[in-house]
Every structure is written in structure tokens, then in C-alpha cells.
Design a protein around this motif. Structure first.
Motif, PDB file in Angstrom:
ATOM      1  N   GLY B 151       0.807  -1.213   0.000  1.00 37.72           N
ATOM      2  CA  GLY B 151       0.000   0.000   0.000  1.00 37.72           C
ATOM      3  C   GLY B 151       0.841   1.265   0.000  1.00 37.72           C
ATOM      4  N   GLU B 152       0.164   2.424  -0.146  1.00 40.01           N
ATOM      5  CA  GLU B 152       0.916   3.682  -0.240  1.00 40.01           C
ATOM      6  C   GLU B 152       1.622   4.002   1.076  1.00 40.01           C
ATOM      7  N   GLY B 153       1.106   3.445   2.183  1.00 42.14           N
ATOM      8  CA  GLY B 153       1.797   3.653   3.453  1.00 42.14           C
ATOM      9  C   GLY B 153       3.172   3.004   3.469  1.00 42.14           C
ATOM     10  N   ALA B 154       3.362   1.984   2.636  1.00 43.50           N
ATOM     11  CA  ALA B 154       4.641   1.256   2.591  1.00 43.50           C
ATOM     12  C   ALA B 154       5.730   2.055   1.903  1.00 43.50           C
ATOM     13  N   ALA B 155       5.319   3.041   1.113  1.00 43.10           N
ATOM     14  CA  ALA B 155       6.306   3.772   0.304  1.00 43.10           C
ATOM     15  C   ALA B 155       7.150   4.732   1.144  1.00 43.10           C
ATOM     16  N   ASN B 156       6.846   4.825   2.427  1.00 39.89           N
ATOM     17  CA  ASN B 156       7.686   5.650   3.311  1.00 39.89           C
ATOM     18  C   ASN B 156       8.608   4.804   4.176  1.00 39.89           C
ATOM     19  N   GLN B 157       8.623   3.518   3.941  1.00 35.00           N
ATOM     20  CA  GLN B 157       9.488   2.621   4.701  1.00 35.00           C
ATOM     21  C   GLN B 157      10.839   2.454   4.005  1.00 35.00           C
ATOM     22  N   GLY B 158      11.863   2.268   4.807  1.00 40.31           N
ATOM     23  CA  GLY B 158      13.199   2.061   4.255  1.00 40.31           C
ATOM     24  C   GLY B 158      13.289   0.856   3.345  1.00 40.31           C
ATOM     25  N   ALA B 159      12.595  -0.223   3.693  1.00 37.61           N
ATOM     26  CA  ALA B 159      12.678  -1.454   2.896  1.00 37.61           C
ATOM     27  C   ALA B 159      12.255  -1.201   1.450  1.00 37.61           C
ATOM     28  N   PHE B 160      11.281  -0.324   1.271  1.00 35.08           N
ATOM     29  CA  PHE B 160      10.828   0.028  -0.082  1.00 35.08           C
ATOM     30  C   PHE B 160      11.963   0.690  -0.857  1.00 35.08           C
ATOM     31  N   HIS B 161      12.585   1.668  -0.243  1.00 34.61           N
ATOM     32  CA  HIS B 161      13.619   2.431  -0.944  1.00 34.61           C
ATOM     33  C   HIS B 161      14.880   1.588  -1.172  1.00 34.61           C
ATOM     34  N   GLU B 162      15.255   0.810  -0.180  1.00 32.44           N
ATOM     35  CA  GLU B 162      16.407  -0.087  -0.375  1.00 32.44           C
ATOM     36  C   GLU B 162      16.145  -1.058  -1.530  1.00 32.44           C
ATOM     37  N   SER B 163      14.920  -1.531  -1.607  1.00 35.68           N
ATOM     38  CA  SER B 163      14.586  -2.525  -2.632  1.00 35.68           C
ATOM     39  C   SER B 163      14.583  -1.907  -4.022  1.00 35.68           C
ATOM     40  N   LEU B 164      14.061  -0.690  -4.142  1.00 32.43           N
ATOM     41  CA  LEU B 164      14.082  -0.026  -5.443  1.00 32.43           C
ATOM     42  C   LEU B 164      15.518   0.180  -5.909  1.00 32.43           C
ATOM     43  N   ASN B 165      16.363   0.608  -4.978  1.00 35.72           N
ATOM     44  CA  ASN B 165      17.759   0.850  -5.340  1.00 35.72           C
ATOM     45  C   ASN B 165      18.430  -0.428  -5.844  1.00 35.72           C
ATOM     46  N   LEU B 166      18.264  -1.505  -5.088  1.00 36.68           N
ATOM     47  CA  LEU B 166      18.963  -2.740  -5.444  1.00 36.68           C
ATOM     48  C   LEU B 166      18.391  -3.350  -6.734  1.00 36.68           C
ATOM     49  N   ALA B 167      17.078  -3.280  -6.882  1.00 38.37           N
ATOM     50  CA  ALA B 167      16.454  -3.833  -8.097  1.00 38.37           C
ATOM     51  C   ALA B 167      16.928  -3.085  -9.334  1.00 38.37           C
ATOM     52  N   SER B 168      17.056  -1.785  -9.203  1.00 40.32           N
ATOM     53  CA  SER B 168      17.508  -0.987 -10.342  1.00 40.32           C
ATOM     54  C   SER B 168      18.990  -1.239 -10.621  1.00 40.32           C
ATOM     55  N   LEU B 169      19.777  -1.266  -9.543  1.00 42.48           N
ATOM     56  CA  LEU B 169      21.222  -1.492  -9.670  1.00 42.48           C
ATOM     57  C   LEU B 169      21.522  -2.807 -10.380  1.00 42.48           C
ATOM     58  N   TRP B 170      20.783  -3.851 -10.025  1.00 43.26           N
ATOM     59  CA  TRP B 170      21.042  -5.192 -10.567  1.00 43.26           C
ATOM     60  C   TRP B 170      20.073  -5.566 -11.696  1.00 43.26           C
ATOM     61  N   LYS B 171      19.293  -4.592 -12.135  1.00 42.15           N
ATOM     62  CA  LYS B 171      18.331  -4.815 -13.238  1.00 42.15           C
ATOM     63  C   LYS B 171      17.502  -6.080 -13.010  1.00 42.15           C
ATOM     64  N   LEU B 172      16.904  -6.163 -11.859  1.00 36.42           N
ATOM     65  CA  LEU B 172      16.136  -7.360 -11.520  1.00 36.42           C
ATOM     66  C   LEU B 172      14.737  -7.292 -12.129  1.00 36.42           C
ATOM     67  N   PRO B 173      14.181  -8.442 -12.513  1.00 36.22           N
ATOM     68  CA  PRO B 173      12.858  -8.455 -13.130  1.00 36.22           C
ATOM     69  C   PRO B 173      11.729  -8.315 -12.102  1.00 36.22           C
ATOM     70  N   VAL B 174      11.593  -7.114 -11.585  1.00 32.58           N
ATOM     71  CA  VAL B 174      10.573  -6.835 -10.570  1.00 32.58           C
ATOM     72  C   VAL B 174       9.691  -5.685 -11.042  1.00 32.58           C
ATOM     73  N   VAL B 175       8.412  -5.788 -10.795  1.00 30.93           N
ATOM     74  CA  VAL B 175       7.516  -4.643 -10.947  1.00 30.93           C
ATOM     75  C   VAL B 175       7.009  -4.287  -9.549  1.00 30.93           C
TER      76      VAL B 175
END
Lengths: 351, 324
Positions: B151-175
Motif C-alpha cells: 500500500g501507499e503507506g509502505a512507500a515511506n518505509q526504508g525497505a521500499f527504498h532499499e529494494s528499489l535501489n537494489l532492483a535498479s542497480l542489478w536490473k532485476l525483473p521486478v515490478v
């Protein structure tokens, strides 16, 4: 095959004999390497595990051997990469994920105890999470309150993870192989003081003969590292060696200590503890973790629940009193379970 | 869009709603006159997904059982749309032996390895394991993808931001999908979030971001199709924020006194609106609507009956499954 030791810049020649002396760090690396050769689903990730070879040399040489697809440096992003390990394990891989210092667990604990440790149970056994969370523990070198803790009691308190704590090169290799082969999450906690690092005071026991071939040490079986009839010392990790040293000293006075190296907290080998206590009737627990609500209290409870009459007198605990680990050397050594404190406990318990 | 695809989207949404209505009814059936959250056929917290069906239907239309979903504490719509067996799902919600987790998990902790489905009750903490599933898929050379939803409340959590960074860095197949239902329990998005659209946060992680308005199942379907294709073809992650609707409370028993638009909420229900649209375009008629509803209800009834008939887990087995 030759292993290049990037830490010492020394080449260790392949030997024909079945064992040679290895430090704990090299024994761990050899165990990981052999499992990686045997099983392509094994990979290593964490901070500085690649070119650096692990801050405490737990992955030295692996990048050169297995390449960056299997030995993976991560961002400083423990929640993301420990969670990644869990997800990869769910899909059938066998990650070894390094948490550089156990003290850093706070930034990623949800992924460890709410996810890695619980998914198998929550799924009713349908999802396995074969991860190894490898981490450095322990103090003694003035790294202060946030880089010197052991904290194994914290992880052992929470259900769902095996907690493995080797004390010697031989056990370190056999236990890391067992941990990688285990289908459960295993937290593998090595003490910096037993790694045999060239930049830290080396415990003489941090180097010993280690067989070249792959072998396992079973998780959940304690080891009687010294037999004795006068009292039982239950301990683990670096403290095992302190206890053995003190045991040799007091032996000259005619006091014979039995020393038990637990090797794992979960599962805890109660039988070995109780069998020894039945023989000696006297118990000291030496634990570099905090004293209250931890391993030493747990062992006391096990004795009390089994038969408190096994104790012929009060037990003793030599632990870190409930204080953050101090920085100044004089203060730090005032709270660590030193040989002096262990010897004092032995003399008091035999009064 | 093809008529059949539109019909499928509608049918999927009806099935999800039918399931959620059945759970709602059973949840409340035996909690009166004295409300006790732990009592009754379905004990515990219950976060139902009514109103958010377009998200699940629009995304899962692009997925197969080889693809993974990580969901959050409100997971039923995604589980159903991804093809979870309704009987095993219902039995787990009822805390029965034949449930997915043999009654160990409950409705926030659903794990179905046959369709690579998992969820987490901890806000945003489903994202990091999604990275690992994506890593494993990529490692195997499979073109499977992971859709990680919260949910949108999750977008203020660190886990969300860490995950976006790592997924982008490693070009992981995640939406990454943020379901913006306006409310993090009782706190509105404008009181919690520094940006109007979480999709703008994608720029910080060098990935595409798109916000989809109006809870439109067809717009969701289109955007998800592009993002999933991008992930499948090795181009890396995408962040979608979907403006959806929490038709009911945060959990059952939530009186929603904090919600100023409470009386208007049912008028935004996406299912009647889509039904109306498809009727106007002569893809649906009353007879077909009845048939689709009836089929959904029959499936759901079978699942609920199965759950009720399944044995309560033997108390002596409570310690099983801590370890393999």
C-alpha cells in the motif's frame, strides 16, 4: 590448485597430506569453496565479500575462484540484501549472506526474524528457506559498544533459526558445510578473535590441522573439549580457549575441569551438559554475551527443570554484565569473560 | 482491448468480490452480540480487499504460475487473481488443517510455492524477498518476473527504498506496485507522504514510474503489461502507483470515523462502474452478468464449505514445522 591468500600475500601450496594447518578464516573459506563446487545453487553476498575478501577474511579468494556472479558485493543495504537471500532461498538457491558485524542486525532484523526464520512455519512446511546468515561477533579490540557484541542469545531466543557458533578451524569448516547443506536458516557466528587475522591479536588456537577433504560437523552436538571430574564449564566460541587455558593452569593445583564447547545454541545439546554435571555436580557458564535473560540463565533453567539436586552448590556465571561494551581497553577487559575472571570463578565454586 | 480480455478482467473482479463478501459474512457471523476479535469461525484481524480488485485483475492477467507475487497484509485479491486454489486459501483463513499453511499462517501469511505467491504482514517488508525471487529467476535464465505489491503507506518505509535501489542497480525483473487507497489505516496520504505521486520516486532510482488514476482496470492492465514486459525482457524494474479504493475498513471492525467521505465511498465501487461500461459497449448483458456472478458464487461456496469441513489443527501439532 593453489589458494592465493590476499591478506598475507602468501601462497599456500596444495599439499598431498590429508590435513594442514589452517586459520579459522581459511577453514571457513575452504568449506564454502567446496560446497560452491559441489552445488551450483550456493552463492555468497554481502558487504565487501568480493575484492576485499570479507572484512574478517571469511570470503578471501572466493571472488577470484567463482567470479562476481556468485560472490556478490552488495550496497550497504542489509534489509534489501538479507531479504534477497530469503527470496532466493525460497526459489531453491542456497545463499550465504554475510552481515558484517552482528551488531548491525538492528537495521535488518525484520527480514531475519519475521521472514527468514518464520516462513517455513507459516507455510506449514511447504516453503524451505535454506539460508546461511554468516556474521562476525565478539570484542576485545576496543571497537566499542556497536561493534563488539556477541548477541547469540538474542537469535537463539527467537524460533526458526539454528544458531551455530564455532570455536576452532576444524569445527568452523565442518559446521559451515553443515550449515550450507541444512534446509533451515542457520545463523553462523564466528568470533573475530578466532579467525587468525593478521591485524588482531591471534589466539594460538585459531590455527590447527584441518582435513583437506570436505567433511561435516553435526549441528546440535556439543563437544567435550577437556575431560575433568571436579567441575563442568559450559562455554562456546573464543571463551572455549580461555577456559582450556585456565583449566590447564588449575590442573597444576589438582583441579580438573571438564570443558564443554556447545558449538550451537539452537539446537542446544542438553544431554552433554547434563551428563557432565551429573558427574561433577558443579557448574560454571562462561559466555561472552550479556548475562541476563540469555544462555547462562537458560542452562540454569534446564538444570533446575531436570533435577536441581544435580548441583552440589550454587552455579557461577562469567558473562558480560549488563552494560554496553566499553571502548577503553581497561574498561572493556573489566567486563569480558577473561581468564582471570574464569579462574576466580573456579576457585570460588570449589571453596 | 479485446472483448474477451475485458470480460476476463470483469469475471476476475467478480470472483474476488464474491470471495471477500463470503469472508466478510463468515467473519462477522459469530462475533455478536459481544465483539471479540479472536472469537468465531474466522478469528483474528481481517483486511479485506474489496474495491482493490482492479489492481489484482489488471496485473495478474499478464502473469503465469511461473511468475511470483509478494503481497502485503491485504492479500486476497492478488492471491485469487494469481490463481491460488480457493479451497486452500479459505481453509487457511479459517485456520484449518487443509489450509495452505495448515493453520500456521493465517490470512496475512499465505505461501503457495506452486504459484510463487507469498505475503508479509509487515509493511514494505515483502519487497526485499521479491528481489531474491527475481534474482533466482534471472540466475536460472528464466523469463519469470516478480510483482511486489504494497500500500501507499509502505512507500515511506526504508525497505521500499532499499529494494528499489537494489532492483535498479542489478536490473532485476521486478515490478513494484503501490496500491494507493488513500489511507494508511486512519492516516491520509497527504499527512504521511512528501510527494503527491509515489511514481515520481522512481526517478530517484533510475527506473520508469507511472501513476494510474481512477482505479481503472483497463488502464492498470495496460500499464502493468508494459512494466511486466520490460521486466521479462531483461530491462529491469518499474514502479507503478495505482490510485485504488478501500471500499471497507482497514480491518473488519474499523468504524472509519476518521473518513470524511465515508458515505460517498460505495459510489466509487469499481465493479458496478465497469459493469455499466461493458454493458454500454454491449460486451455484457444482464444474463451474462447473472451467469458470471453465479459461477463465482458457486466456486466460493465450495471453497467456504471445504474450509468449514476441514479439521481444526491438532493442538499437539503446534510445534511442527519450526524446522524442516
Amino acid at each position: 590448485m593453489a589458494i592465493i591468500d590476499t591478506t598475507n600475500k602468501v601462497e599456500i601450496k596444495n599439499q598431498t597430506s590429508s590435513s594442514r594447518k589452517l586459520t579459522t578464516a581459511k577453514a571457513i573459506v575452504e568449506g564454502i569453496s567446496q560446497q560452491m563446487e559441489a552445488d551450483p545453487s550456493v552463492f555468497v553476498l554481502g558487504e565487501d565479500v568480493g575484492a576485499y575478501g570479507g572484512i574478517f577474511s571469511s570470503t578471501t579468494g572466493l571472488l577470484e575462484k567463482f567470479g562476481p556472479k556468485r560472490i556478490i558485493d552488495t550496497p550497504i543495504s542489509e534489509t534489501a540484501f538479507i531479504g534477497l537471500a530469503t527470496g532466493a532461498a525460497v526459489e531453491g538457491m542456497r545463499p550465504i549472506v554475510e552481515l558484517m558485524f552482528v551488531d548491525f542486525f538492528g537495521v535488518a532484523m525484520d527480514q531475519i526474524y519475521n521472514h527468514m526464520a518464520k516462513i517455513h512455519y507459516e507455510s506449514g512446511g511447504n516453503v524451505k528457506v535454506p539460508t546461511v546468515l554468516m556474521t562476525a561477533v565478539g570484542g576485545g579490540y576496543s571497537d566499542g559498544a556497536q561493534h563488539s557484541q556477541c548477541l547469540w542469545g538474542t537469535f537463539a531466543h527467537l524460533p526458526g533459526m539454528k544458531v551455530v557458533v564455532p570455536s576452532s578451524p576444524y569445527d568452523a569448516k565442518g559446521l559451515i558445510i553443515s550449515a550450507i547443506q541444512d534446509d533451515n536458516p542457520v545463523i553462523y557466528m564466528f568470533h573475530k578473535g578466532i579467525m587468525g587475522l593478521p591485524w588482531m591479536v591471534k589466539n594460538p588456537h585459531a590455527i590447527e590441522n584441518v582435513p583437506q577433504e570436505s567433511y561435516t560437523v553435526p549441528i546440535g552436538k556439543a563437544k567435550v573439549v577437556r575431560e575433568g571430574s571436579d567441575l563442568t564449564i559450559v562455554t562456546l566460541s573464543l571463551s572455549v580457549h580461555h577456559c582450556l587455558d585456565v583449566a590447564e593452569e588449575v590442573s597444576k593445583e589438582g583441579i580438573e575441569c571438564e570443558v564443554i564447547d556447545l558449538r550451537s545454541l539452537v539446537p542446544l545439546d542438553k544431554t552433554t551438559i547434563l551428563n557432565s554435571l551429573a558427574k561433577t555436580g558443579k557448574l560454571i557458564v562462561v559466555d561472552e554475551d550479556y548475562q541476563s535473560f540469555g544462555l547462562s540463565g537458560e542452562i540454569a533453567a534446564i538444570v533446575a527443570e531436570t533435577d536441581p539436586r544435580m548441583l552440589k552448590g550454587p552455579m557461577k556465571r562469567v558473562c558480560v554484565p549488563d552494560v554496553p561494551i566499553p571502548y577503553a581497553r581497561s574498561l572493556e577487559y573489566a567486563v569480558l569473560p577473561t581468564k582471570e575472571r574464569i579462574a576466580e570463578a573456579i576457585r570460588q565454586i570449589l571453596l | 482491448m479485446e472483448s474477451q480480455t475485458r470480460l476476463d478482467l470483469y469475471t476476475q473482479m467478480v470472483l474476488i468480490r464474491s470471495f471477500e463478501e463470503a469472508i466478510l459474512q463468515n467473519y462477522h457471523a459469530d462475533k455478536k452480540p459481544l465483539w471479540d476479535i479472536g472469537a468465531g469461525l474466522i478469528p483474528g484481524e481481517m483486511h479485506l480487499s474489496a474495491g482493490q480488485e482492479p489492481v489484482a485483475a489488471g496485473i495478474c492477467a499478464h502473469l503465469s504460475a511461473n511468475d511470483a507475487i509478494t503481497a502485503a497484509h491485504r492479500p486476497h485479491h492478488l492471491a485469487i487473481a494469481h490463481g491460488m486454489d480457493l479451497k486452500s486459501l479459505a481453509a487457511e483463513i479459517f485456520g484449518r488443517q487443509d489450509g495452505l499453511g495448515h493453520g500456521r499462517g493465517g490470512h496475512m501469511h499465505l505461501f503457495d510455492p506452486t504459484i510463487h505467491f507469498s505475503c508479509s504482514g509487515i509493511i514494505a517488508e515483502g519487497f526485499p524477498p521479491a528481489l531474491g525471487q527475481a534474482f533466482a529467476f534471472k540466475n536460472k535464465g528464466s523469463d519469470a518476473v516478480v510483482v511486489a505489491v504494497a500500500g501507499e503507506g509502505a512507500a515511506n518505509q526504508g525497505a521500499f527504498h532499499e529494494s528499489l535501489n537494489l532492483a535498479s542497480l542489478w536490473k532485476l525483473p521486478v515490478v513494484f506496485v503501490i496500491e494507493d487507497n488513500d489511507w494508511a489505516i486512519s492516516v491520509p496520504k497527504e499527512a504521511s507522504t512528501s510527494v503527491v505521486s509515489n511514481a515520481t520516486r522512481a526517478a530517484a532510482y533510475a527506473m520508469p514510474g507511472q501513476r494510474i488514476e481512477n482505479n481503472s482496470v483497463e488502464e492498470i492492465y495496460k500499464a502493468a503489461g508494459i512494466a511486466i514486459h520490460r521486466a521479462r525482457s531483461g530491462q529491469g524494474p518499474t514502479l507503478l502507483e495505482i490510485h485504488t479504493l478501500r471500499l471497507w475498513g482497514h480491518f473488519e471492525g474499523d468504524a472509519q470515523g476518521y473518513r470524511p467521505d465515508l458515505e460517498q465511498v460505495p459510489t466509487h465501487d469499481p465493479i458496478p462502474a465497469y459493469e455499466q461500461q461493458l454493458k454500454q459497449e454491449q460486451i455484457l448483458d444482464d444474463q451474462l452478468i447473472q451467469q458470471i456472478r453465479q459461477q463465482a458464487n458457486e466456486q466460493v461456496t465450495l471453497a467456504i464449505d471445504y474450509a468449514k469441513a476441514s479439521p481444526v489443527p491438532d493442538p499437539s501439532s503446534a510445534l511442527e514445522y519450526v524446522f524442516c
